[in-house]
Motif scaffolding. Structure first.
Motif, short mmCIF file in Angstrom:
data_model
loop_
_atom_site.label_atom_id
_atom_site.label_comp_id
_atom_site.label_asym_id
_atom_site.label_seq_id
_atom_site.Cartn_x
_atom_site.Cartn_y
_atom_site.Cartn_z
N ALA A 14 3.81 0.84 12.70
CA ALA A 14 4.49 1.68 12.70
C ALA A 14 5.87 1.86 12.30
O ALA A 14 6.58 3.01 11.91
CB ALA A 14 4.34 2.01 13.92
N GLU A 15 6.66 0.79 12.85
CA GLU A 15 7.81 -0.05 12.17
C GLU A 15 8.13 0.36 10.85
O GLU A 15 9.00 1.10 10.13
CB GLU A 15 8.23 -1.33 12.72
N ASN A 16 6.90 0.03 9.92
CA ASN A 16 6.86 -0.64 8.92
C ASN A 16 6.97 1.02 8.20
O ASN A 16 7.38 1.58 7.15
CB ASN A 16 5.57 -0.94 8.00
N THR A 17 6.12 2.20 8.64
CA THR A 17 6.26 3.53 8.29
C THR A 17 7.79 4.29 9.01
O THR A 17 7.88 4.99 7.56
CB THR A 17 5.05 4.15 9.26
N ARG A 18 7.68 3.99 9.50
CA ARG A 18 9.75 3.97 10.35
C ARG A 18 10.73 3.48 8.63
O ARG A 18 11.08 4.62 8.13
CB ARG A 18 9.84 4.04 11.49
N LYS A 19 10.66 2.69 8.27
CA LYS A 19 11.27 2.07 8.03
C LYS A 19 10.67 3.26 6.21
O LYS A 19 12.16 3.52 5.43
CB LYS A 19 10.92 1.04 6.75
N VAL A 20 10.06 3.16 5.79
CA VAL A 20 9.35 4.43 4.74
C VAL A 20 9.75 5.28 4.80
O VAL A 20 10.50 5.98 3.86
CB VAL A 20 8.48 4.19 3.86
N LEU A 21 10.22 5.57 5.91
CA LEU A 21 10.28 7.34 5.84
C LEU A 21 12.16 7.73 5.99
O LEU A 21 12.10 8.31 5.55
CB LEU A 21 9.75 7.88 7.35
N GLU A 22 12.71 6.58 6.39
CA GLU A 22 14.18 6.82 7.07
C GLU A 22 14.77 6.59 5.29
O GLU A 22 15.79 6.67 5.42
CB GLU A 22 14.56 5.33 7.66
N ALA A 23 13.67 5.18 4.61
CA ALA A 23 14.73 5.15 2.92
C ALA A 23 14.59 6.54 1.90
O ALA A 23 15.34 6.59 0.89
CB ALA A 23 13.39 3.85 2.41
N ILE A 24 13.35 7.88 2.33
CA ILE A 24 13.24 8.96 1.49
C ILE A 24 14.60 10.17 1.56
O ILE A 24 15.06 10.07 2.60
CB ILE A 24 11.99 9.52 2.22
N PRO A 25 14.79 9.42 0.70
CA PRO A 25 16.60 10.07 0.39
C PRO A 25 16.22 11.84 0.18
O PRO A 25 15.27 12.37 -0.21
CB PRO A 25 17.50 9.85 -0.37
N ASP A 26 16.84 12.97 0.95
CA ASP A 26 16.54 14.06 0.56
C ASP A 26 16.63 15.19 -0.80
O ASP A 26 15.50 16.06 -1.25
CB ASP A 26 17.83 15.64 1.44
N SER A 27 16.91 13.95 -1.51
CA SER A 27 16.93 14.73 -3.53
C SER A 27 15.93 13.95 -3.61
O SER A 27 15.67 14.53 -4.76
CB SER A 27 18.62 13.28 -3.89
#
Length: 165
Positions: A14-27
């Motif tokens: 879940a921490e890894n999932t959080r990392k990838v979701l946090e890395a997605i910019p709106d652009s």
């Protein structure tokens, strides 16, 4: 013992999932790899939603998919997807805490309008495949989407090409 091992993996991943979701910019939210694929926003939203399935899998013996109520967030901003992930993660964690380890071998079934989508399968196998592996598959797609849109990829199990040594 098995429950604790599953929870340990769940929390780490879940921490890894959080990392990838946090890395997605709106652009990058509107980007699609092809006409047949979801946009980054829809794929990320799906990843966040998988966590809402955990109570249905962990605390019941059957899941009628047509009864499942998707609470779609406004995925025009990455922060909304991340917020939905956090809400669903909390539900999933709570369900894991309530899981009776003695029921891990209990058959579990998924149906949609009485059509069997997943025949009776031990709950442990469903946790590993329908929850964990399914999530990892889509999370991997998100990593490819990040790379394809020129964004940095977070490391899960060690550094990525974006990390300086």
């Amino acid at each position: 013992m098995i429950k604790e091992l599953l929870i340990s993996e769940f929390l780490q991943e879940a921490e890894n999932t959080r990392k990838v979701l946090e890395a997605i910019p709106d652009s990058a939210l509107g980007w699609k790899s092809s006409e047949k694929t979801w946009s980054t926003a829809k794929l990320a939203s799906h990843v966040a939603t998988i966590y809402a399935w955990y109570p249905e899998v962990l605390l019941s013996d059957a899941f009628e998919l047509s009864d499942f109520k998707y609470e779609r967030e406004n995925h025009s901003a990455s922060k909304n997807i991340l917020q939905k992930f956090e809400e669903n993660f909390s539900l999933a964690k709570e369900a894991f805490e309530k899981l009776d380890e003695n029921k891990l071998s209990t058959p579990w079934t998924m149906t949609m309008k009485e059509k069997v989508l997943i025949p009776p399968t031990p709950k442990y196998n469903i946790i590993r495949t329908t929850l964990f592996n399914h999530l990892y598959h889509h999370r991997g797609e998100l990593i490819v989407y990040l790379r394809a849109t020129g964004n940095k990829v977070p490391g899960f199990y060690g550094p990525t090409a974006d990390d300086k040594f």
